[in-house]
Design an enzyme around this catalytic site. Structure first.
Site, PDB file in Angstrom:
ATOM      1  N   LYS A 130      -3.995  -3.156  -1.092  1.00 48.34           N
ATOM      2  CA  LYS A 130      -3.733  -2.017  -2.134  1.00 48.34           C
ATOM      3  C   LYS A 130      -3.012  -2.532  -3.150  1.00 48.34           C
ATOM      4  O   LYS A 130      -2.449  -3.498  -3.288  1.00 48.34           O
ATOM      5  CB  LYS A 130      -2.684  -1.174  -1.251  1.00 48.34           C
ATOM      6  CG  LYS A 130      -3.361  -0.267  -0.206  1.00 48.34           C
ATOM      7  CD  LYS A 130      -2.273   0.504   0.614  1.00 48.34           C
ATOM      8  CE  LYS A 130      -1.658   1.548  -0.439  1.00 48.34           C
ATOM      9  NZ  LYS A 130      -0.623   2.544   0.460  1.00 48.34           N
ATOM     10  N   SER A 148      -2.212   7.277   0.614  1.00 47.62           N
ATOM     11  CA  SER A 148      -2.487   6.501  -0.548  1.00 47.62           C
ATOM     12  C   SER A 148      -3.252   5.236  -0.419  1.00 47.62           C
ATOM     13  O   SER A 148      -3.513   4.625  -1.409  1.00 47.62           O
ATOM     14  CB  SER A 148      -0.930   6.091  -0.960  1.00 47.62           C
ATOM     15  OG  SER A 148      -0.237   5.277  -0.392  1.00 47.62           O
ATOM     16  N   SER A 159       0.151   7.477   4.595  1.00 49.30           N
ATOM     17  CA  SER A 159      -0.716   7.021   3.608  1.00 49.30           C
ATOM     18  C   SER A 159      -1.571   6.099   4.315  1.00 49.30           C
ATOM     19  O   SER A 159      -2.702   5.527   3.763  1.00 49.30           O
ATOM     20  CB  SER A 159       0.175   6.038   2.761  1.00 49.30           C
ATOM     21  OG  SER A 159       0.772   6.767   1.960  1.00 49.30           O
TER      22      SER A 159
END
Length: 213
Positions: free
Chosen positions: A86, A161, A185
């Protein structure tokens, strides 16, 4: 015979450790799929093709040394496995955007704790995946790159996320991907993209130190 991206993560790990597949072959296969599909998926913010090729070559050299010495069992547990992080996680030499146009995305000086741990376990990083700004929402959209879309319906979100990571795995651009989860997330993108997302308990995954600034 199954395509490389059709193998489960466990089957791919076993093929790499057995020498049935080289780390360079695996990285090249997934990078080709990223190049073909990412323009419509928006799963990746940054693709580190050259660095991935170098790291895969290093992994293959390590395999040949271990094989020659009869010590293949000494290879790290995730030898040659392609992953991506990420874009909230520092990876040495790669810009970290945090999904924000307000920050100057400078190349990280060193790996963050998670990236360091997984690289130590043998992974080959292919790049950085899409996130919401500072990882704060349940959809992976920001002002610095195209939004991450759901591979099963491009009009829909892949969640957040860890939405770019989930989209990449669901589309066969990665065999698996690390995420982070403070309030859903990992779980939200996994649910949106038909995946299994695991949120480990506290203390199992290194978080590193906060710079405090």
């Amino acid at each position: 015979m199954a395509e490389i991206h059709e193998l489960s993560a466990v089957a791919l790990r076993d093929a790499l450790r057995a020498g049935a597949l080289s780390a360079r072959e695996a990285a090249a296969h997934f990078l080709a799929r990223i190049g073909e599909q990412n323009p419509r998926l928006g799963a990746f913010i940054t693709v580190t093709e050259e660095q991935a090729a170098r790291d895969a070559d290093d992994a293959d050299a390590a395999f040949h040394r271990a094989s020659k010495a009869g010590a293949v069992d000494s290879l790290p547990p995730l030898h040659g496995m392609p992953v991506a992080f990420k874009d909230l996680t520092d990876v040495s030499g790669v810009p970290t955007s945090h999904g924000s146009a307000a920050l100057e995305a400078r190349p990280a000086l060193e790996d963050g704790a998670l990236a360091a741990a997984l690289k130590g376990a043998g992974v080959v990083s292919l790049g950085k995946t899409q996130v919401p700004e500072f990882g704060l929402t349940a959809y992976s959209e920001n002002r610095i790159a195209p939004p991450s879309r759901n591979p099963y319906s491009l009009s829909r979100s892949s969640g957040g996320s860890s939405g770019g990571s989930a989209a990449a795995v669901a589309a066969g651009l990665l065999p698996f991907a690390p995420g982070s989860d403070g309030g859903g997330s990992i779980r939200i993108p996994a649910s949106a993209c038909g995946l299994v997302g695991l949120k480990p308990g506290r203390g199992l995954v290194p978080a590193g130190e906060s710079p405090g600034d």
